[in-house]
Design an enzyme around this catalytic site. Structure first.
Site, short mmCIF file in Angstrom:
data_model
loop_
_atom_site.label_atom_id
_atom_site.label_comp_id
_atom_site.label_asym_id
_atom_site.label_seq_id
_atom_site.Cartn_x
_atom_site.Cartn_y
_atom_site.Cartn_z
CB ALA A 1 -0.91 -0.01 1.22
CB ILE B 1 -4.29 -6.58 8.26
CG1 ILE B 1 -5.05 -6.91 6.97
CG2 ILE B 1 -4.88 -7.33 9.45
CD1 ILE B 1 -5.11 -8.36 6.61
CG HIS C 1 5.65 1.82 12.12
ND1 HIS C 1 5.93 2.00 13.46
CD2 HIS C 1 6.75 1.26 11.58
CE1 HIS C 1 7.16 1.59 13.70
NE2 HIS C 1 7.68 1.12 12.58
C1 DLZ Z 1 5.67 -3.74 5.48
C2 DLZ Z 1 4.19 -3.87 5.32
C3 DLZ Z 1 3.39 -4.32 6.39
C4 DLZ Z 1 3.98 -4.66 7.70
N1 DLZ Z 1 2.09 -4.47 6.26
C5 DLZ Z 1 1.50 -4.17 5.08
C6 DLZ Z 1 0.10 -4.31 4.89
O1 DLZ Z 1 -0.66 -4.74 5.77
N2 DLZ Z 1 -0.43 -3.97 3.68
C7 DLZ Z 1 0.34 -3.51 2.65
O2 DLZ Z 1 -0.20 -3.20 1.58
N3 DLZ Z 1 1.68 -3.38 2.81
C8 DLZ Z 1 2.26 -3.71 3.98
N4 DLZ Z 1 3.61 -3.57 4.12
C9 DLZ Z 1 4.41 -3.23 2.94
C10 DLZ Z 1 4.54 -1.73 2.69
O3 DLZ Z 1 3.32 -1.19 2.19
C11 DLZ Z 1 5.66 -1.48 1.66
O4 DLZ Z 1 5.37 -2.18 0.49
C12 DLZ Z 1 7.02 -1.94 2.15
O5 DLZ Z 1 7.31 -1.38 3.41
C13 DLZ Z 1 8.13 -1.59 1.17
O6 DLZ Z 1 8.24 -0.17 1.06
#
Ligand code: DLZ
Length: 294
Positions: free
Chosen positions: A183, A216, A222
């Site tokens: 995201a 989620i 964070h």
């Molecule tokens: C790192 C991360 C985490 C912990 N959770 C999500 C999530 O629930 N949904 C999502 O779309 N992306 C998550 N990411 C990834 C971050 O959005 C991002 O892609 C990475 O930190 C790389 O920059």
């Protein structure tokens, strides 16, 4: 106190049910709350206004349901396009004048189910209550920017968005699907696409961008910080480029909640984001065309 009115259309078979629901979706009706039970199911389609009319004398057509619209020719085109997509000979009559300062045509999407669509020709009648976008996506170009993170959810959201766009008349070749890691990366990709429009000197062009992702809380470090930044970035891209961006980024407490919003129990937010995108493209065109959206 009277609250609403529902007209039931008993479908003779599952095929008729699918044809009728497909037809009304393609014509841009807002889906209402459907239901499913062991031996029956219902699909609701909403219109902003409705009334029950008692008539003595000759009826204007064989149909018992009359749908008032604002762009009759476009509606007829959408009906013809829907017949073409189903491979069945079109049962769509020509548009004819009525005796009450309006035009009308009748369509039979499934055998025995006739519907008449009509619009006022009298400029003083039938003026829309508000300037609103229509839900016909024919000729519109879209980008879907989807996060790969939580793909089990985002894939369903992309499917929902595609379903809404295609059923509303968009051509598959006019829909660009862009995947990003998570995201967090959605706003940056959306921004690049939004700035590609001719006004910004780029070669490509889209009318709207549908953003899709799934955060989620329980599994995302964070969570608030990421969510705020994603929402801000998408909003900023929309405001600074003028290209409508719709928000299909889920923020959920857990996977179960996410699944519900991805088509299991609480609708499909990808579908909803795509419908909003169609509406905003149409609204934008109207507002820019006339300055007052008439
Ligand atoms: C790192 C991360 C985490 C912990 N959770 C999500 C999530 O629930 N949904 C999502 O779309 N992306 C998550 N990411 C990834 C971050 O959005 C991002 O892609 C990475 O930190 C790389 O920059």
């Amino acid at each position: 106190m009277i609250k609403g009115i529902t007209f039931l259309r008993p479908a003779a078979s599952a095929t008729d049910f699918e044809r009728l629901t497909g037809f009304f979706s393609a014509l841009g009706f807002t889906p209402g709350k459907g239901w499913q039970e062991e031996s029956s199911r219902g699909a609701a389609f909403l219109a902003p206004l409705g009334n029950l009319e008692v008539i003595e004398g000759e009826l204007p057509s064989e149909a018992s349901v009359f749908v008032e619209v604002t762009q009759l020719d476009a509606v007829r085109e959408a009906a013809l396009a829907w017949f073409r997509s189903t491979g069945v000979d079109p049962h769509v009559a020509d548009i004819a004048d009525t005796g009450w300062k309006s035009r009308i045509f009748t369509v039979e999407p499934a055998e025995g189910h006739k519907f008449s669509f009509w619009e006022w020709t009298d400029p003083l009648k039938g003026k829309p209550l508000a300037v609103e976008g229509d839900l016909c996506a024919e000729g519109m170009r879209f980008a879907i920017v989807a996060a790969r993170w939580n793909a089990v959810i985002t894939d369903r959201l992309v499917d929902g968005a595609l379903d809404a766009l295609l059923r509303s008349g968009a051509a598959r070749r006019h829909i660009e699907i862009v995947r990003v890691p998570g995201a967090w990366e959605v706003p940056a990709a959306a921004r690049i696409i939004a700035e590609r429009v001719p006004a910004f000197g780029g070669p490509g062009s889209v009318d709207a961008i549908i953003t899709i992702g799934c955060l989620i809380r329980g599994e995302t470090a964070h969570y608030e910080a990421i969510y705020n930044e994603v929402a801000r970035g998408i909003g900023q891209s929309q405001q600074e480029t003028g290209i409508p961006h719709t928000f299909g980024v889920l923020t959920c407490e857990n996977l179960e909640q996410a699944l519900h919003r991805a088509g299991v129990k609480a609708g499909n937010k990808g579908f909803e984001a795509a419908v909003s995108a169609i509406e905003m493209v149409s609204l934008r065109r109207k507002l820019l065309q006339t300055g007052e959206g008439a």
